[in-house]
Design an enzyme around this catalytic site. Structure first.
Site, PDB file in Angstrom:
ATOM      1  N   HIS A 157       0.827  -1.206   0.000  1.00  0.00           N
ATOM      2  CA  HIS A 157       0.000   0.000   0.000  1.00  0.00           C
ATOM      3  C   HIS A 157       0.867   1.265   0.000  1.00  0.00           C
ATOM      4  O   HIS A 157       0.734   2.121  -0.883  1.00  0.00           O
ATOM      5  CB  HIS A 157      -0.916  -0.019   1.230  1.00  0.00           C
ATOM      6  CG  HIS A 157      -1.779   1.196   1.373  1.00  0.00           C
ATOM      7  ND1 HIS A 157      -3.097   1.212   0.987  1.00  0.00           N
ATOM      8  CD2 HIS A 157      -1.518   2.440   1.832  1.00  0.00           C
ATOM      9  CE1 HIS A 157      -3.605   2.418   1.205  1.00  0.00           C
ATOM     10  NE2 HIS A 157      -2.666   3.187   1.739  1.00  0.00           N
ATOM     11  N   GLU A 158       1.770   1.363   0.972  1.00  0.00           N
ATOM     12  CA  GLU A 158       2.618   2.553   1.047  1.00  0.00           C
ATOM     13  C   GLU A 158       3.537   2.617  -0.182  1.00  0.00           C
ATOM     14  O   GLU A 158       3.874   3.695  -0.656  1.00  0.00           O
ATOM     15  CB  GLU A 158       3.434   2.581   2.347  1.00  0.00           C
ATOM     16  CG  GLU A 158       2.609   2.575   3.644  1.00  0.00           C
ATOM     17  CD  GLU A 158       1.543   3.666   3.732  1.00  0.00           C
ATOM     18  OE1 GLU A 158       1.738   4.745   3.146  1.00  0.00           O
ATOM     19  OE2 GLU A 158       0.495   3.423   4.379  1.00  0.00           O
ATOM     20  N   HIS A 200       1.804   4.514  -2.815  1.00  0.00           N
ATOM     21  CA  HIS A 200       1.933   5.971  -2.589  1.00  0.00           C
ATOM     22  C   HIS A 200       3.331   6.443  -3.006  1.00  0.00           C
ATOM     23  O   HIS A 200       3.496   7.485  -3.655  1.00  0.00           O
ATOM     24  CB  HIS A 200       1.769   6.299  -1.100  1.00  0.00           C
ATOM     25  CG  HIS A 200       0.359   6.258  -0.596  1.00  0.00           C
ATOM     26  ND1 HIS A 200      -0.635   7.032  -1.132  1.00  0.00           N
ATOM     27  CD2 HIS A 200      -0.216   5.552   0.423  1.00  0.00           C
ATOM     28  CE1 HIS A 200      -1.773   6.800  -0.450  1.00  0.00           C
ATOM     29  NE2 HIS A 200      -1.539   5.907   0.481  1.00  0.00           N
ATOM     30  N   GLU A 203      -4.765   7.721  -2.852  1.00  0.00           N
ATOM     31  CA  GLU A 203      -5.279   6.441  -2.357  1.00  0.00           C
ATOM     32  C   GLU A 203      -5.598   5.489  -3.510  1.00  0.00           C
ATOM     33  O   GLU A 203      -5.541   4.274  -3.351  1.00  0.00           O
ATOM     34  CB  GLU A 203      -6.531   6.648  -1.503  1.00  0.00           C
ATOM     35  CG  GLU A 203      -6.258   6.982  -0.066  1.00  0.00           C
ATOM     36  CD  GLU A 203      -5.361   5.993   0.664  1.00  0.00           C
ATOM     37  OE1 GLU A 203      -5.651   4.786   0.667  1.00  0.00           O
ATOM     38  OE2 GLU A 203      -4.342   6.417   1.230  1.00  0.00           O
TER      39      GLU A 203
END
Ligand SMILES: [Zn+2]
EC number: 3.4.17.19
Length: 500
Positions: A263-264, A267, A293
């Site tokens: 997830h990170e 980003h 997101e």
């Protein structure tokens, strides 16, 4: 005009530098600073905030923006966008008195520390007075800044340009009508997903090595970024050559770290691929929280929880922890990472029920801003909503109203971008699939085509395009939640063998 553009770029660069300094201080606070550092940090952050304010809000800069706006037909695209963005930012900030703005930053830093203690002791009363202050500030800001139709719209717009409660009410109602019946059917399904193997022991040092390799594999550039540990995983970016992500490890739940890393990573990859023309500019970052997101959730869910990705990752995971996966098949592994159940903790929630957690927060924030609920009544309201949406009541406030960091940082209006991001991601994936077959690449663990596509359509633009422009340009139509609801229905009906 050349002079005016140079002045604009110099100011932009200075504002970028102030942001850089503040972001490093936040990074430090989250990854290692001692508990007693809070007073010093609050003081420095408040001075830097004042510096930011004075650099942006003054007559000279106001006149410069007006002068450039008058010649807007002669401006190049990047300069034009800078003029527009600074005008917005100027008009927003100038309405708030500088002293209030500085005091707010200092109180935010103190609230964060109080929240940590409150959460640790599961005692809402430690945090409540700080939260009251932050809510009051935000209501004051809305008064100063004004609003269209609903006061909450002013805050929503800070994270997603032009987003309104009307749109969100409709969006969430559509999600509710998709997710709630699916959850009911899943509860009654004969398919019971067994994920007991995920609760065995997974030594942290081995997890760390695996996560670092995974982050690199999906396309995060380790020469322009680092990965550290923090209580709450997050990403911060100073410029495209210095992007920092964090994760956290649990010995008896390796997928917590794996999915927060992916997830990170999503980003981080966004920030590392912003176009060169925006170096050291305040426009050289992701365009909105929702689009951000969409990138993290694209990697985490659409790729990271897909069957083809599991086909690539299963042998890697098995090699790292052979003793824990002896008789497990690839399909069981895939099912385990997609197990859906109603739960209390947002950041550990599965892909399907995640948006229910967001709806609860959205409804509560709206009531707070409408003055329909008091801070002291939040724990009870929180528990009531969890009972309604999840059929579960938190046993204490640490796993209830105190679980998220956002309110301690004064972030109201931020949560909806998580659900929006998931929906944007599905729309982007649909557009990508028209051009090539992702699953072939994923099975091989080859992320290059996917990364190139995202860079070309989304990442490189930074803040040069706003969220709706990116969505329309990339997918050929405005935002349409149907891609997300269809995706959820199809995926979970298949996993849990649901019938209509
Ligand atoms: Zn995120």
């Amino acid at each position: 005009m050349k002079d005016a553009i140079k002045q604009l770029n110099d100011i932009d660069n200075k504002l970028h530098a102030i942001n850089h300094a503040q972001a490093i201080i936040y990074w430090d606070a989250a990854t290692g600073a001692p508990k007693n550092s809070v007073e010093g940090r609050a003081n420095t952050l408040s001075i830097l905030t004042g510096e930011y304010y004075q650099t942006l809000v003054n007559e000279t800069f106001d006149n410069l923006l007006k002068e450039l706006a008058e010649q807007k037909d002669a401006l190049d695209f990047v300069t034009l966008r800078k003029v527009e963005e600074f005008r917005n930012e100027y008009d927003k900030i100038a309405k708030i008195p500088v002293d209030m703005y500085k005091a707010y930053t200092a109180d935010q830093a103190k609230a964060s520390v109080a929240w940590e203690e409150a959460k640790e002791k599961s005692d809402f009363s430690i945090f409540a007075p700080h939260l009251e202050k932050l809510v009051d500030y935000n209501k004051k800001f809305i008064e100063y800044r004004g609003f269209q139709k609903h006061p909450y719209n002013t805050l929503l717009g800070d994270y997603e340009k032009n987003l309104t409660t009307d749109e969100l009410d409709e969006f969430f109602s559509e999600l509710k009508h998709t997710i709630v019946p699916l959850v009911t059917k899943i509860n009654a399904s004969h398919v019971k997903v067994n994920n007991d193997f995920t609760k065995l022991s997974y030594p942290i040092d081995k997890q760390e090595a695996l996560n670092k390799d995974l982050l690199k594999a999906i396309g995060f550039d380790m020469d322009s970024g680092i990965m550290a540990k923090s209580v709450h995983p997050f990403t911060t970016n100073f410029n495209r050559h210095d992007v920092r992500v964090t994760t956290r490890y649990f010995e008896h739940n390796p997928f917590s770290a794996i999915y927060s890393t992916i997830h990170e990573g999503g980003h981080g990859i966004y920030e590392q691929n912003i176009g060169e023309a925006l170096d050291f500019s305040t426009l050289g970052t992701g365009t909105s929280m929702g689009i951000h997101e969409s990138q993290s959730r694209f990697f985490e869910n659409i790729i990271g929880r897909s069957y083809p990705f599991m086909a690539y990752f299963f042998p890697i995971f098995k090699e790292a922890f052979p003793e824990n996966l002896k008789d497990l098949s690839l399909y069981d592994f895939y099912l385990a990472v997609n197990k859906s159940e109603q739960s209390l903790i947002r950041i550990e929630a599965d892909e399907l029920t995640y948006s229910l957690h967001i709806m609860i927060r959205y409804e509560i924030e709206k009531l707070l801003i409408e003055n329909k609920v008091l801070v002291k009544d939040l724990p009870a309201l929180w528990n009531k909503k969890y009972e309604e949406y999840m059929g579960l009541i938190p046993e204490n406030d640490a796993e209830g109203v105190l679980q998220d960091v956002h309110w301690s940082e004064g972030l109201f209006g931020y949560f909806p971008s998580y659900a929006l991001g998931s929906a944007y991601a599905s729309q982007f994936a649909h557009a990508m699939r028209k051009e090539f077959d992702l699953s072939e690449d994923l099975k091989k663990g080859d992320f290059s085509r996917i990364k190139d596509w995202l860079r070309t359509h989304i990442h490189q633009h930074g803040r040069l395009l706003n969220p709706s422009e990116i969505i329309e340009k990339t997918t050929g139509e405005p935002f349409n939640p149907k891609y997300y609801t269809e995706y959820l229905k199809e995926k979970y009906s298949e996993i849990y063998k649901l019938k209509d």
